[in-house]
Scaffold this motif. Sequence first.
Motif, PDB file in Angstrom:
ATOM      1  N   GLU A 126     112.258 -28.446  93.768  1.00 43.20           N
ATOM      2  CA  GLU A 126     112.547 -28.528  95.194  1.00 43.20           C
ATOM      3  C   GLU A 126     112.642 -27.143  95.827  1.00 43.20           C
ATOM      4  O   GLU A 126     113.436 -26.299  95.411  1.00 43.20           O
ATOM      5  N   GLY A 127     111.773 -26.902  96.825  1.00 44.79           N
ATOM      6  CA  GLY A 127     111.809 -25.653  97.576  1.00 44.79           C
ATOM      7  C   GLY A 127     111.038 -24.497  96.961  1.00 44.79           C
ATOM      8  O   GLY A 127     111.017 -23.405  97.518  1.00 44.79           O
ATOM      9  N   VAL A 128     110.386 -24.723  95.810  1.00 41.59           N
ATOM     10  CA  VAL A 128     109.622 -23.661  95.143  1.00 41.59           C
ATOM     11  C   VAL A 128     108.154 -24.072  95.114  1.00 41.59           C
ATOM     12  O   VAL A 128     107.782 -25.048  94.446  1.00 41.59           O
ATOM     13  N   HIS A 129     107.324 -23.327  95.839  1.00 40.33           N
ATOM     14  CA  HIS A 129     105.906 -23.654  95.997  1.00 40.33           C
ATOM     15  C   HIS A 129     105.068 -22.558  95.345  1.00 40.33           C
ATOM     16  O   HIS A 129     105.230 -21.379  95.669  1.00 40.33           O
ATOM     17  N   LEU A 130     104.168 -22.958  94.444  1.00 45.85           N
ATOM     18  CA  LEU A 130     103.312 -22.008  93.739  1.00 45.85           C
ATOM     19  C   LEU A 130     101.850 -22.357  93.977  1.00 45.85           C
ATOM     20  O   LEU A 130     101.468 -23.530  93.977  1.00 45.85           O
ATOM     21  N   THR A 131     101.033 -21.317  94.156  1.00 44.04           N
ATOM     22  CA  THR A 131      99.601 -21.492  94.358  1.00 44.04           C
ATOM     23  C   THR A 131      98.849 -20.601  93.379  1.00 44.04           C
ATOM     24  O   THR A 131      99.033 -19.379  93.391  1.00 44.04           O
ATOM     25  N   GLN A 132      98.029 -21.216  92.534  1.00 47.85           N
ATOM     26  CA  GLN A 132      97.167 -20.440  91.648  1.00 47.85           C
ATOM     27  C   GLN A 132      96.092 -19.769  92.482  1.00 47.85           C
ATOM     28  O   GLN A 132      95.426 -20.423  93.295  1.00 47.85           O
ATOM     29  N   LEU A 133      95.907 -18.466  92.265  1.00 46.94           N
ATOM     30  CA  LEU A 133      94.883 -17.719  92.985  1.00 46.94           C
ATOM     31  C   LEU A 133      93.820 -17.255  91.985  1.00 46.94           C
ATOM     32  O   LEU A 133      93.505 -17.992  91.061  1.00 46.94           O
ATOM     33  N   ALA A 134      93.296 -16.079  92.150  1.00 41.35           N
ATOM     34  CA  ALA A 134      92.210 -15.584  91.306  1.00 41.35           C
ATOM     35  C   ALA A 134      92.647 -15.471  89.843  1.00 41.35           C
ATOM     36  O   ALA A 134      93.790 -15.132  89.548  1.00 41.35           O
ATOM     37  N   ALA A 135      91.686 -15.751  88.946  1.00 41.66           N
ATOM     38  CA  ALA A 135      91.947 -15.647  87.512  1.00 41.66           C
ATOM     39  C   ALA A 135      90.753 -14.990  86.829  1.00 41.66           C
ATOM     40  O   ALA A 135      89.602 -15.331  87.107  1.00 41.66           O
ATOM     41  N   GLY A 136      91.055 -14.047  85.957  1.00 44.50           N
ATOM     42  CA  GLY A 136      90.022 -13.402  85.149  1.00 44.50           C
ATOM     43  C   GLY A 136      90.229 -13.757  83.687  1.00 44.50           C
ATOM     44  O   GLY A 136      90.988 -14.676  83.352  1.00 44.50           O
ATOM     45  N   ASP A 137      89.575 -13.015  82.819  1.00 40.78           N
ATOM     46  CA  ASP A 137      89.689 -13.265  81.382  1.00 40.78           C
ATOM     47  C   ASP A 137      91.018 -12.800  80.810  1.00 40.78           C
ATOM     48  O   ASP A 137      91.475 -13.319  79.799  1.00 40.78           O
ATOM     49  N   ARG A 138      91.666 -11.810  81.453  1.00 41.93           N
ATOM     50  CA  ARG A 138      92.880 -11.224  80.880  1.00 41.93           C
ATOM     51  C   ARG A 138      94.117 -11.329  81.758  1.00 41.93           C
ATOM     52  O   ARG A 138      95.203 -10.931  81.345  1.00 41.93           O
ATOM     53  N   MET A 139      93.955 -11.815  82.999  1.00 43.56           N
ATOM     54  CA  MET A 139      95.116 -11.947  83.881  1.00 43.56           C
ATOM     55  C   MET A 139      94.797 -12.921  85.001  1.00 43.56           C
ATOM     56  O   MET A 139      93.636 -13.245  85.237  1.00 43.56           O
ATOM     57  N   ASN A 140      95.843 -13.371  85.695  1.00 41.71           N
ATOM     58  CA  ASN A 140      95.661 -14.192  86.891  1.00 41.71           C
ATOM     59  C   ASN A 140      96.746 -13.871  87.903  1.00 41.71           C
ATOM     60  O   ASN A 140      97.769 -13.275  87.575  1.00 41.71           O
ATOM     61  N   VAL A 141      96.494 -14.278  89.143  1.00 37.93           N
ATOM     62  CA  VAL A 141      97.409 -14.032  90.256  1.00 37.93           C
ATOM     63  C   VAL A 141      97.890 -15.379  90.789  1.00 37.93           C
ATOM     64  O   VAL A 141      97.128 -16.329  90.888  1.00 37.93           O
ATOM     65  N   GLN A 142      99.176 -15.411  91.127  1.00 35.37           N
ATOM     66  CA  GLN A 142      99.794 -16.620  91.670  1.00 35.37           C
ATOM     67  C   GLN A 142     100.651 -16.234  92.871  1.00 35.37           C
ATOM     68  O   GLN A 142     101.387 -15.254  92.818  1.00 35.37           O
ATOM     69  N   HIS A 143     100.549 -16.996  93.955  1.00 35.63           N
ATOM     70  CA  HIS A 143     101.415 -16.794  95.114  1.00 35.63           C
ATOM     71  C   HIS A 143     102.643 -17.681  94.962  1.00 35.63           C
ATOM     72  O   HIS A 143     102.534 -18.802  94.467  1.00 35.63           O
ATOM     73  N   PHE A 144     103.807 -17.177  95.371  1.00 30.05           N
ATOM     74  CA  PHE A 144     105.006 -18.016  95.385  1.00 30.05           C
ATOM     75  C   PHE A 144     105.665 -17.984  96.758  1.00 30.05           C
ATOM     76  O   PHE A 144     105.631 -16.980  97.459  1.00 30.05           O
ATOM     77  N   HIS A 145     106.226 -19.133  97.128  1.00 30.85           N
ATOM     78  CA  HIS A 145     107.003 -19.288  98.356  1.00 30.85           C
ATOM     79  C   HIS A 145     108.268 -20.035  97.944  1.00 30.85           C
ATOM     80  O   HIS A 145     108.186 -21.150  97.416  1.00 30.85           O
ATOM     81  N   ILE A 146     109.416 -19.405  98.165  1.00 30.57           N
ATOM     82  CA  ILE A 146     110.694 -19.991  97.747  1.00 30.57           C
ATOM     83  C   ILE A 146     111.585 -20.130  98.972  1.00 30.57           C
ATOM     84  O   ILE A 146     111.929 -19.140  99.624  1.00 30.57           O
ATOM     85  N   GLU A 147     111.915 -21.359  99.267  1.00 29.21           N
ATOM     86  CA  GLU A 147     112.715 -21.659 100.454  1.00 29.21           C
ATOM     87  C   GLU A 147     114.175 -21.243 100.252  1.00 29.21           C
ATOM     88  O   GLU A 147     114.641 -21.106  99.112  1.00 29.21           O
ATOM     89  N   PRO A 148     114.912 -21.043 101.355  1.00 26.56           N
ATOM     90  CA  PRO A 148     116.334 -20.686 101.244  1.00 26.56           C
ATOM     91  C   PRO A 148     117.097 -21.693 100.383  1.00 26.56           C
ATOM     92  O   PRO A 148     116.935 -22.902 100.524  1.00 26.56           O
ATOM     93  N   GLY A 149     117.895 -21.172  99.466  1.00 23.21           N
ATOM     94  CA  GLY A 149     118.717 -22.003  98.594  1.00 23.21           C
ATOM     95  C   GLY A 149     118.008 -22.559  97.377  1.00 23.21           C
ATOM     96  O   GLY A 149     118.645 -23.141  96.500  1.00 23.21           O
ATOM     97  N   ALA A 150     116.691 -22.396  97.271  1.00 23.65           N
ATOM     98  CA  ALA A 150     115.936 -22.954  96.144  1.00 23.65           C
ATOM     99  C   ALA A 150     116.144 -22.120  94.878  1.00 23.65           C
ATOM    100  O   ALA A 150     116.377 -20.912  94.940  1.00 23.65           O
ATOM    101  N   LYS A 151     116.033 -22.807  93.736  1.00 24.12           N
ATOM    102  CA  LYS A 151     116.259 -22.170  92.434  1.00 24.12           C
ATOM    103  C   LYS A 151     115.130 -22.513  91.471  1.00 24.12           C
ATOM    104  O   LYS A 151     114.722 -23.667  91.373  1.00 24.12           O
ATOM    105  N   VAL A 152     114.649 -21.496  90.777  1.00 26.75           N
ATOM    106  CA  VAL A 152     113.707 -21.681  89.671  1.00 26.75           C
ATOM    107  C   VAL A 152     114.556 -21.741  88.403  1.00 26.75           C
ATOM    108  O   VAL A 152     115.249 -20.775  88.083  1.00 26.75           O
ATOM    109  N   PRO A 153     114.546 -22.859  87.678  1.00 22.44           N
ATOM    110  CA  PRO A 153     115.383 -22.960  86.488  1.00 22.44           C
ATOM    111  C   PRO A 153     114.956 -21.977  85.402  1.00 22.44           C
ATOM    112  O   PRO A 153     113.807 -21.522  85.387  1.00 22.44           O
ATOM    113  N   GLU A 154     115.885 -21.679  84.498  1.00 19.07           N
ATOM    114  CA  GLU A 154     115.566 -20.755  83.414  1.00 19.07           C
ATOM    115  C   GLU A 154     114.410 -21.293  82.585  1.00 19.07           C
ATOM    116  O   GLU A 154     114.355 -22.479  82.260  1.00 19.07           O
ATOM    117  N   HIS A 155     113.503 -20.397  82.255  1.00 19.15           N
ATOM    118  CA  HIS A 155     112.354 -20.727  81.430  1.00 19.15           C
ATOM    119  C   HIS A 155     111.811 -19.443  80.821  1.00 19.15           C
ATOM    120  O   HIS A 155     112.255 -18.345  81.158  1.00 19.15           O
TER     121      HIS A 155
END
Length: 112
Positions: free
Chosen positions: A16-45
């Motif tokens: 809830e409140g954590v939005h991720l978008t996969q962007l460009a990806a190559g052979d050795r790395m990739n980029v991801q955009h994140f949008h985190i709303e006020p009060g939102a939490k990404v659980p430990e991982h």
Amino acid sequence: MQTMAPADGETVEVVEGVHLTQLAAGDRMNVQHFHIEPGAKVPEHSHEHEQTGFVARGTLTFLCEGNEQVIQSGESYVLESEEPHAAENRTDEPVDGVDVFSPPRTDPDWAE
């Protein structure tokens, strides 16, 4: 060269409140955009991927092994492979930024 606009990627609300978008990806790395709303939490991982990131807007608080690290707009960070971490937006403003993963994290658990 390959290019990808944010509108070309699928945005997923992973918790809830954590939005991720996969962007460009190559052979050795990739980029991801994140949008985190006020009060939102990404659980430990953790994941095999080294993760570097940049906060473009807002303030994000990371929790790593009992320690808190506040990342302000304009600051960047590195999380080592397998380093347990969580993140929280403790402010009244959204947080936006990008993460880069190596090796590429193009099929994360949250995408299922």
